[in-house]
Every structure is written in C-alpha cells, then in structure tokens.
Design a protein around this motif. Sequence first.
Motif, PDB file in Angstrom:
ATOM      1  N   LYS A 131       0.855  -1.189   0.000  1.00 56.03           N
ATOM      2  CA  LYS A 131       0.000   0.000   0.000  1.00 56.03           C
ATOM      3  C   LYS A 131       0.895   1.243   0.000  1.00 56.03           C
ATOM      4  O   LYS A 131       1.777   1.399   0.836  1.00 56.03           O
ATOM      5  CB  LYS A 131      -0.883  -0.002   1.237  1.00 56.03           C
ATOM      6  CG  LYS A 131      -1.848   1.185   1.294  1.00 56.03           C
ATOM      7  CD  LYS A 131      -2.710   1.112   2.543  1.00 56.03           C
ATOM      8  CE  LYS A 131      -3.663   2.311   2.599  1.00 56.03           C
ATOM      9  NZ  LYS A 131      -4.517   2.269   3.819  1.00 56.03           N
ATOM     10  N   ALA A 132       0.677   2.129  -0.945  1.00 55.82           N
ATOM     11  CA  ALA A 132       1.486   3.347  -1.051  1.00 55.82           C
ATOM     12  C   ALA A 132       1.130   4.302   0.074  1.00 55.82           C
ATOM     13  O   ALA A 132      -0.053   4.511   0.375  1.00 55.82           O
ATOM     14  CB  ALA A 132       1.260   3.999  -2.398  1.00 55.82           C
ATOM     15  N   LEU A 133       2.113   4.895   0.684  1.00 58.39           N
ATOM     16  CA  LEU A 133       1.913   5.846   1.780  1.00 58.39           C
ATOM     17  C   LEU A 133       2.102   7.255   1.239  1.00 58.39           C
ATOM     18  O   LEU A 133       3.054   7.533   0.502  1.00 58.39           O
ATOM     19  CB  LEU A 133       2.907   5.586   2.923  1.00 58.39           C
ATOM     20  CG  LEU A 133       2.791   4.221   3.611  1.00 58.39           C
ATOM     21  CD1 LEU A 133       3.890   4.071   4.669  1.00 58.39           C
ATOM     22  CD2 LEU A 133       1.432   4.068   4.266  1.00 58.39           C
ATOM     23  N   PRO A 134       1.237   8.153   1.626  1.00 56.95           N
ATOM     24  CA  PRO A 134       1.409   9.548   1.156  1.00 56.95           C
ATOM     25  C   PRO A 134       2.611  10.212   1.819  1.00 56.95           C
ATOM     26  O   PRO A 134       2.998   9.855   2.935  1.00 56.95           O
ATOM     27  CB  PRO A 134       0.100  10.203   1.587  1.00 56.95           C
ATOM     28  CG  PRO A 134      -0.368   9.399   2.751  1.00 56.95           C
ATOM     29  CD  PRO A 134       0.034   7.981   2.458  1.00 56.95           C
ATOM     30  N   VAL A 135       3.191  11.165   1.132  1.00 61.16           N
ATOM     31  CA  VAL A 135       4.368  11.884   1.626  1.00 61.16           C
ATOM     32  C   VAL A 135       3.927  13.211   2.196  1.00 61.16           C
ATOM     33  O   VAL A 135       3.216  13.974   1.527  1.00 61.16           O
ATOM     34  CB  VAL A 135       5.410  12.079   0.496  1.00 61.16           C
ATOM     35  CG1 VAL A 135       6.584  12.897   1.014  1.00 61.16           C
ATOM     36  CG2 VAL A 135       5.871  10.752  -0.022  1.00 61.16           C
ATOM     37  N   ASN A 136       4.389  13.502   3.465  1.00 62.18           N
ATOM     38  CA  ASN A 136       4.081  14.782   4.100  1.00 62.18           C
ATOM     39  C   ASN A 136       5.289  15.697   3.955  1.00 62.18           C
ATOM     40  O   ASN A 136       6.330  15.460   4.569  1.00 62.18           O
ATOM     41  CB  ASN A 136       3.744  14.550   5.568  1.00 62.18           C
ATOM     42  CG  ASN A 136       3.361  15.858   6.267  1.00 62.18           C
ATOM     43  OD1 ASN A 136       3.177  16.890   5.619  1.00 62.18           O
ATOM     44  ND2 ASN A 136       3.235  15.797   7.585  1.00 62.18           N
ATOM     45  N   PRO A 137       5.216  16.741   3.158  1.00 61.71           N
ATOM     46  CA  PRO A 137       6.391  17.613   2.919  1.00 61.71           C
ATOM     47  C   PRO A 137       6.876  18.330   4.167  1.00 61.71           C
ATOM     48  O   PRO A 137       8.021  18.780   4.227  1.00 61.71           O
ATOM     49  CB  PRO A 137       5.878  18.619   1.870  1.00 61.71           C
ATOM     50  CG  PRO A 137       4.666  17.983   1.283  1.00 61.71           C
ATOM     51  CD  PRO A 137       4.052  17.155   2.358  1.00 61.71           C
ATOM     52  N   THR A 138       6.036  18.431   5.188  1.00 61.51           N
ATOM     53  CA  THR A 138       6.467  19.141   6.403  1.00 61.51           C
ATOM     54  C   THR A 138       7.093  18.206   7.433  1.00 61.51           C
ATOM     55  O   THR A 138       7.501  18.668   8.503  1.00 61.51           O
ATOM     56  CB  THR A 138       5.264  19.847   7.038  1.00 61.51           C
ATOM     57  OG1 THR A 138       4.282  18.862   7.387  1.00 61.51           O
ATOM     58  CG2 THR A 138       4.649  20.847   6.060  1.00 61.51           C
ATOM     59  N   ASP A 139       7.123  16.916   7.147  1.00 60.55           N
ATOM     60  CA  ASP A 139       7.690  15.948   8.095  1.00 60.55           C
ATOM     61  C   ASP A 139       9.218  16.021   8.029  1.00 60.55           C
ATOM     62  O   ASP A 139       9.810  15.776   6.962  1.00 60.55           O
ATOM     63  CB  ASP A 139       7.203  14.553   7.738  1.00 60.55           C
ATOM     64  CG  ASP A 139       7.648  13.514   8.782  1.00 60.55           C
ATOM     65  OD1 ASP A 139       8.266  13.928   9.788  1.00 60.55           O
ATOM     66  OD2 ASP A 139       7.384  12.315   8.575  1.00 60.55           O
ATOM     67  N   ALA A 141      11.316  13.962   9.011  1.00 61.72           N
ATOM     68  CA  ALA A 141      11.876  12.662   8.620  1.00 61.72           C
ATOM     69  C   ALA A 141      11.961  12.533   7.107  1.00 61.72           C
ATOM     70  O   ALA A 141      12.778  11.774   6.578  1.00 61.72           O
ATOM     71  CB  ALA A 141      11.012  11.533   9.199  1.00 61.72           C
ATOM     72  N   VAL A 142      11.091  13.307   6.389  1.00 59.35           N
ATOM     73  CA  VAL A 142      11.091  13.263   4.921  1.00 59.35           C
ATOM     74  C   VAL A 142      11.950  14.376   4.340  1.00 59.35           C
ATOM     75  O   VAL A 142      12.785  14.161   3.453  1.00 59.35           O
ATOM     76  CB  VAL A 142       9.647  13.361   4.383  1.00 59.35           C
ATOM     77  CG1 VAL A 142       9.647  13.398   2.853  1.00 59.35           C
ATOM     78  CG2 VAL A 142       8.827  12.199   4.896  1.00 59.35           C
ATOM     79  N   THR A 143      11.765  15.567   4.864  1.00 61.08           N
ATOM     80  CA  THR A 143      12.436  16.739   4.273  1.00 61.08           C
ATOM     81  C   THR A 143      13.783  17.035   4.890  1.00 61.08           C
ATOM     82  O   THR A 143      14.566  17.814   4.339  1.00 61.08           O
ATOM     83  CB  THR A 143      11.536  17.967   4.441  1.00 61.08           C
ATOM     84  OG1 THR A 143      11.330  18.208   5.852  1.00 61.08           O
ATOM     85  CG2 THR A 143      10.188  17.735   3.779  1.00 61.08           C
ATOM     86  N   GLY A 144      14.064  16.450   6.085  1.00 62.81           N
ATOM     87  CA  GLY A 144      15.303  16.778   6.756  1.00 62.81           C
ATOM     88  C   GLY A 144      15.155  18.021   7.606  1.00 62.81           C
ATOM     89  O   GLY A 144      14.049  18.557   7.768  1.00 62.81           O
ATOM     90  N   PRO A 145      16.247  18.526   8.193  1.00 61.54           N
ATOM     91  CA  PRO A 145      16.150  19.716   9.065  1.00 61.54           C
ATOM     92  C   PRO A 145      15.709  20.953   8.290  1.00 61.54           C
ATOM     93  O   PRO A 145      15.959  21.087   7.085  1.00 61.54           O
ATOM     94  CB  PRO A 145      17.579  19.862   9.617  1.00 61.54           C
ATOM     95  CG  PRO A 145      18.441  19.168   8.617  1.00 61.54           C
ATOM     96  CD  PRO A 145      17.628  18.044   8.064  1.00 61.54           C
ATOM     97  N   ASP A 146      15.056  21.842   9.023  1.00 55.68           N
ATOM     98  CA  ASP A 146      14.573  23.085   8.424  1.00 55.68           C
ATOM     99  C   ASP A 146      15.753  23.968   8.058  1.00 55.68           C
ATOM    100  O   ASP A 146      16.543  24.381   8.920  1.00 55.68           O
ATOM    101  CB  ASP A 146      13.653  23.796   9.423  1.00 55.68           C
ATOM    102  CG  ASP A 146      13.030  25.047   8.810  1.00 55.68           C
ATOM    103  OD1 ASP A 146      13.217  25.263   7.597  1.00 55.68           O
ATOM    104  OD2 ASP A 146      12.372  25.792   9.548  1.00 55.68           O
ATOM    105  N   ILE A 147      15.883  24.286   6.768  1.00 59.71           N
ATOM    106  CA  ILE A 147      17.036  25.084   6.318  1.00 59.71           C
ATOM    107  C   ILE A 147      16.850  26.560   6.647  1.00 59.71           C
ATOM    108  O   ILE A 147      17.783  27.351   6.501  1.00 59.71           O
ATOM    109  CB  ILE A 147      17.258  24.903   4.801  1.00 59.71           C
ATOM    110  CG1 ILE A 147      16.016  25.355   4.033  1.00 59.71           C
ATOM    111  CG2 ILE A 147      17.607  23.457   4.476  1.00 59.71           C
ATOM    112  CD1 ILE A 147      16.206  25.307   2.520  1.00 59.71           C
TER     113      ILE A 147
END
Length: 558
Positions: A131-139, A141-147
């Motif tokens: 089952k494909a999981l949606p991607v949360n751009p604000t997570d 864990a997905v985007t890495g540290p806030d630049i």
Amino acid sequence: VVDYYKEACRALENSETASLLGKIQKDWKKLVQMKIYYFAAVAHLHMGKQAEEQQKFGERVIYFQSALDKLNEAIKLAKGQPETVQEALRFTMDVIGGKYNSAKKDNDFIYHEAVPALDTLQSVKGAPLVKALPVNPTDPAVTGPDIFAKLVPMAAHEASSLYSEEKAKLLRDVMAKIEAKNEVLDQFMDSMQLDPETVDNLDMYSHIPPVLMEKCAALSVRPDTVKNLVQSMQVLSGVFTDVEASLKEIRDLLEEDEAQERKLQELLGKIPPPQGSPPPPSPSPGLAEVSKECSKYMEVHEKASFTNTELHKAMNLHIGNLRLLSGPLEQVRAALPSPTLTEDDKQVLQNLKRILDKVQEMRDQRMSLEQQLREMIQKDDITTSLVTADRSEMKKLFEEQLKKYDQIKVYLEQNLAAQENVLKALTDANVKYAVVRKALAEVEHKWNTTVQTLVASYEAYEDLMKKSQEGKDFYTDLEGKAAKLLEKARAACQAAEANRQQVLEKELKKQPPPRPTAPKPALQKKPPELEAAGLDAGDLPPLGSLVLPELPEELRSL
C-alpha cells in the motif's frame, strides 16, 4: 514494480519536475527506464517458465525472447552504473540467455510448435502487493532539518549576543576564582614536594626489580660464571708468581756473581779492601746483557704488577656480588635493603596518603564542574525564546535564564572553600611525615645503590674475564722470556766463575815458590778470603809476596 517505475518515469518527464531537478533529471530518468526494462525482463522470464509448466512450448520461446530483448535494452541504459549493477545484469543475462537458447532448440528439434507474436498473447498485469503511503512535505523525517531555522529577526540576534555576553561574564568570574585557587594549590604542592605515587613506595621493596631479575636469569643459564672467574684469577696469580720467582732468581744470580767477582778482585789486590760501599766490578759482556734484560723485565713486571693488583681488587669486589646473583632469588631479595616501620609510622603514612587522595579528588571534581559549566554555556541557546519575547523584558528573561547555572556555581564555591581546610590538614600530616620521609629516603638510596652495584658487577664480568685473559697472555709470554733469560743467566754465571778460576790460577803461577817454613798446625782455619775463593792456605804464596810484590828481594825475604 514495472508499473510503479513507469509512474515515476512519467513524474520525471513532467516539466515542473524537470525544472526543479535540473541536470540530475536526465540521470534519474535513465536509471528508472533501465529498471523498467530490467523488471519487465524478469516478469517475462517468469511468464516463460509458466508456459513451460503448461507445456506451451511456442509461448515459452516468445516470452524468453521478449525477456532477452528487454534485458539487452536495460544493459544499454546501464552504462555508467556501479559495478554491482553491471554484475547483476550479467548474471540475469546468463539465466535468461540460457533459458531462451534451450527453449528455442527444444522447440526446433522436438516440439515444432508455432511461435506466436507477443502482442497476440495476454498482457501481464501488475498486482499491487503493498500500500502506497502519502508523503508529508512538512515531516522532518522526509524533508530533513529546516534550512530556514536560523533566519530570525535582527533584534533577536542582538538580544542573543547580549545574552552570550552575560554567559561569558559569568564564566570569566568563575574561572578567575578557579585559577586563583589552582595557583595557590600548585605552589603549595610544589613546596611540599609530595608525589602521591612515591609517598608510600613500600611495594618496591617486596620484589626484585626487573633489571636485577634479568641479570639473575642470565646467570642462571651460566652456572659456571663464578667458578670460571675464580679459576681465571688463580691461573693469573700462578703465572704471576712464576714470573716473579724467575726474575728474583736471575737477580740473585747476578748479585752472587757480583759478590764473587768483588771478593776475587780484593784477594788479588787489584782494588783496595771495601771501605764503606766500594764500586761494583765491571761484569762480563754476557752478564751485562743479562742484567740489562733483567732490568727491563723487572720494570715491565712492576708496571704490570700494579695493573694485576687492581684487577684482583676488582675481581674480589665483584665476585661476591656474582655469587649472590647466581644464588636463590630469596637471598638476592634478602640482600636488598628494606625499611623497618613501626605501627605509628604506618599510621602516619596512611593518613598522609588519605589527605593526598582528598587533594586529587578535589582537583578532579573542580575540573569536572568546570567542564560541565563550559558545556552548559556552549549549548545554551535561547534564540527561539528571544524571537517571541518583548524587548522591554529582555533583562528579566536573561536573569531567569541565568538561574540555571546557580546550582553548579554553588558546587564550585563549596569545592573552592574546602581547599583551605584540606591544605591545613596536609600541612599537619606532612610535619609528622618528615621523620618517616627521611628514613624512607635513606633506605631508598641504599636500595638503589645496592641494585646498581649488583648490576655493575654483572656487567663487569665479561670485562674482568677479558682483562684476566689478557693478563694471562701477557704473563705467559713474559714467563717464557724470563725462563730463557734465567737459563742464559745461569750459563753466564758459570762462564764467569770459570773465568775467575783461570785468572786466579794465572796469578798464582806468577809468584815464586814459597820458602821453607815451620810446619803448619794440623788444623789451621782458612782465612775468609780463601774460603770465598775455594782455596787452601797452602795453595797460595806467602802473604808478603802477595801484599808487597814491588819490594826488593832483601825485604821480601824478611
């Protein structure tokens, strides 16, 4: 899997995605296409194996051929990929190629089934097993540290700088107190000259030091060390004694010959009787040469005798130590000095060690608290709080934030305050330790001296044996020369004695025959001069004719 990669490829072909990725878009697209062909080839490989199980040998050939074609396309797109990818493709090619060749050969020679076109066969449909999981751009864990985390208002930056200055001021105040106390402590400990590791060095006396143990082990495999040294001393002494005896005999022969020559000359009247110390008569050339060589050998012997005496002293000095090192280890340990402490002395030592441990514990705790303070200040960042804080409340905020350091400051102040009491106790303990310290220092000095002496004796063994051998070689050579010179001296003395006999006989023949005289007594003692010359009184002319040979006949007859 192929369907998922096709969706990813379509996403990469989107113009927005292409502009976002830039140059990397082509590489990603090429990699995804390679995987599409690869997994499609694997899918057709399994379809061919299914056809083989259903005995549809024509379909089997076309599926294997399709898998082979797709794999070749994947290999073309895999150029530049890592070696692991290339190795996987080569392995798959071996599997699919083998299957295709075997299926085509079997169909051509055995089954003769028609090979249908691929598009006439039922297409392979994918089955989603995950089952494909949606991607949360604000997570994160997905985007890495806030630049943009550090993009804060300038006012917050200024406030953070002011807070950093407050922290630095706090650190400077604390470090000034610590450094002042450390300086006093270092000066005090330097003046005391108390090293915690050497205050109580009683353990060193309970075992043999490694350097000495090494020498004992070396001598244990050479049990004849002392015996060889003693034998070498005995041989050297024997040769030395033989040389000295030979030279003394030569000297005695020369002195005896000289005395005989002088007596003969006195008897013949050629020199006046000895009054005081008469000059010695001139020796014969042979004896003169012997005397010269004897003097030379005596001089060499005297010089070597001093060296020989020193060598024997050194041997006697070290031989006892070598015997000790060759013996049981218990004797070696017993030979080393050890301190004798009373119960009061031991109590003084224990008390001093306890206080020195307290000093070290105080140092370690001080360093640990200092490190903790530095780390806390380094990690203390209130920028986030400053962004939302009002400018008028900054001072109050600083005071509240700095309260987090109060606890560690209290610990440091307690540590610094305890130093005075610890040093006072150390001073009192050191006063009691003075007497014990002096006794231990003397024993340690004796212990070190004994160890060094024993080690020096071991190291001197080879040198002593070498010098002893050199001495034996020297005296053996000198002994041979002295023996030859002794034979030469005996021969020369015998020749001189024979010559004296001839001279005496000639002198006697020159004298006229003696006049008749009264018969001499039956027992008449020889004069000392005749005894020395080996003559009887009747063998010589009258005394007047010897003493006054120049008088006229008339007086001579009188």
